[in-house]
Write a protein that holds these residues in place. Sequence first.
Motif, PDB file in Angstrom:
ATOM      1  N   LEU A  14       0.838  -1.209   0.000  1.00 27.94           N
ATOM      2  CA  LEU A  14       0.000   0.000   0.000  1.00 27.94           C
ATOM      3  C   LEU A  14       0.870   1.255   0.000  1.00 27.94           C
ATOM      4  O   LEU A  14       0.538   2.263  -0.638  1.00 27.94           O
ATOM      5  N   SER A  15       1.977   1.211   0.703  1.00 29.79           N
ATOM      6  CA  SER A  15       2.896   2.351   0.732  1.00 29.79           C
ATOM      7  C   SER A  15       3.482   2.599  -0.659  1.00 29.79           C
ATOM      8  O   SER A  15       3.596   3.749  -1.101  1.00 29.79           O
ATOM      9  N   SER A  16       3.818   1.518  -1.347  1.00 29.29           N
ATOM     10  CA  SER A  16       4.365   1.651  -2.702  1.00 29.29           C
ATOM     11  C   SER A  16       3.325   2.234  -3.657  1.00 29.29           C
ATOM     12  O   SER A  16       3.644   3.083  -4.506  1.00 29.29           O
ATOM     13  N   LEU A  17       2.085   1.786  -3.513  1.00 22.77           N
ATOM     14  CA  LEU A  17       1.000   2.287  -4.370  1.00 22.77           C
ATOM     15  C   LEU A  17       0.769   3.778  -4.160  1.00 22.77           C
ATOM     16  O   LEU A  17       0.494   4.513  -5.107  1.00 22.77           O
ATOM     17  N   SER A  18       0.905   4.209  -2.918  1.00 23.59           N
ATOM     18  CA  SER A  18       0.646   5.618  -2.603  1.00 23.59           C
ATOM     19  C   SER A  18       1.658   6.550  -3.268  1.00 23.59           C
ATOM     20  O   SER A  18       1.400   7.745  -3.441  1.00 23.59           O
ATOM     21  N   GLU A  19       2.839   6.002  -3.661  1.00 26.05           N
ATOM     22  CA  GLU A  19       3.879   6.821  -4.276  1.00 26.05           C
ATOM     23  C   GLU A  19       3.736   6.910  -5.800  1.00 26.05           C
ATOM     24  O   GLU A  19       4.447   7.685  -6.451  1.00 26.05           O
ATOM     25  N   LEU A  20       2.825   6.113  -6.374  1.00 22.41           N
ATOM     26  CA  LEU A  20       2.639   6.124  -7.827  1.00 22.41           C
ATOM     27  C   LEU A  20       1.862   7.357  -8.277  1.00 22.41           C
ATOM     28  O   LEU A  20       1.028   7.892  -7.524  1.00 22.41           O
ATOM     29  N   ASN A  21       2.129   7.811  -9.508  1.00 20.98           N
ATOM     30  CA  ASN A  21       1.286   8.883 -10.048  1.00 20.98           C
ATOM     31  C   ASN A  21      -0.080   8.287 -10.400  1.00 20.98           C
ATOM     32  O   ASN A  21      -0.273   7.070 -10.385  1.00 20.98           O
ATOM     33  N   ASP A  22      -1.036   9.132 -10.730  1.00 16.47           N
ATOM     34  CA  ASP A  22      -2.411   8.675 -10.918  1.00 16.47           C
ATOM     35  C   ASP A  22      -2.552   7.640 -12.031  1.00 16.47           C
ATOM     36  O   ASP A  22      -3.279   6.646 -11.881  1.00 16.47           O
ATOM     37  N   ASP A  23      -1.859   7.854 -13.148  1.00 19.54           N
ATOM     38  CA  ASP A  23      -1.976   6.911 -14.266  1.00 19.54           C
ATOM     39  C   ASP A  23      -1.430   5.543 -13.884  1.00 19.54           C
ATOM     40  O   ASP A  23      -2.050   4.509 -14.156  1.00 19.54           O
ATOM     41  N   ASP A  24      -0.264   5.538 -13.245  1.00 23.68           N
ATOM     42  CA  ASP A  24       0.343   4.273 -12.849  1.00 23.68           C
ATOM     43  C   ASP A  24      -0.468   3.596 -11.743  1.00 23.68           C
ATOM     44  O   ASP A  24      -0.564   2.368 -11.689  1.00 23.68           O
ATOM     45  N   PHE A  25      -1.051   4.420 -10.889  1.00 23.18           N
ATOM     46  CA  PHE A  25      -1.892   3.859  -9.817  1.00 23.18           C
ATOM     47  C   PHE A  25      -3.061   3.085 -10.416  1.00 23.18           C
ATOM     48  O   PHE A  25      -3.365   1.963  -9.989  1.00 23.18           O
ATOM     49  N   MET A  26      -3.711   3.667 -11.437  1.00 24.73           N
ATOM     50  CA  MET A  26      -4.849   2.988 -12.052  1.00 24.73           C
ATOM     51  C   MET A  26      -4.403   1.745 -12.823  1.00 24.73           C
ATOM     52  O   MET A  26      -5.120   0.743 -12.880  1.00 24.73           O
TER      53      MET A  26
END
Length: 300
Positions: A187-199
Amino acid sequence: MICLDIDLKYLCTYLNISISSIEKYRYKTITEILETEAQKGNTRAAEYMIKLASNPNELLKAFKLVNPKNRYLILKNMNEEDLMKVMENLETGQFLLGLSMFNPDALVELMKCLPTESLTKVVLSAMSPDKFLKELPEEYLNEFLSSDKIDREMMMKAMEDVDEDQLQKMMENYTGQPCYDKGDNILSSLSELNDDDFMKAVFSFEPKGKQQLISGLLTEKPDLFQEFSQDALTHPFKTMQKKDILKSLGVLDPKEFLPMMEKLPQEIMAIIATQIDPKVFSELLTKDFSQIIAQCGTNI
């Protein structure tokens, strides 16, 4: 002219004329008969014209509206707008009986005409949210997750309840590398992604992970159920038996059935509307359909 099975004996008694005398009015409407009699000086005819047009009980007797065939003959001469006005007076059970003439595939197609709020009510009466999600192909899960009503913060919160193995599989699909991290680290790694990469990471979940994610979103905000399309909401019903579909539709209020009725051929609408209570029908006719009353007669 709308030819009904009219109670001629009752009419003749009221007008004080014989059955043989009324035979000359073959293929005349009741209005034409009464007007002709009134012109001849039959004062009872003039009185009866007024009574028939304004007294529902009199219309009920004269037109024998307890006879469903008579009700149908009148209804099949109404336009779609008028039939919808009549059907506003039906009960849930009457709509279900009318819909029972359709096969399951046709019922599912008609259900797609329901507003999302009504359709959601039907779905949740038939199954739990989790069972519903398990029935959905992945395309509908992706469609839901693409909704602009779901923001990143909501997804991050819902991911806290996703199984760790599903989070690991998601990261493996996203990065192409094995993942042995704990849930908190993922979850910590996901929080550091930009919006496009997060999706992109979100869509990398396997179906089970997407189901868990969406379940969490729906638990937090049940109104999000309405972000599913009609196709998605009706999909689980495609494998259900007709009796189970009808049972699920039984949770709807009478007026919620009307969007389905609007999609039916007028002849079918008339058949379903024939179930209206005769007394209610006579009241409607005298109040809103004087032009229909004027067309009614008998071939004697």
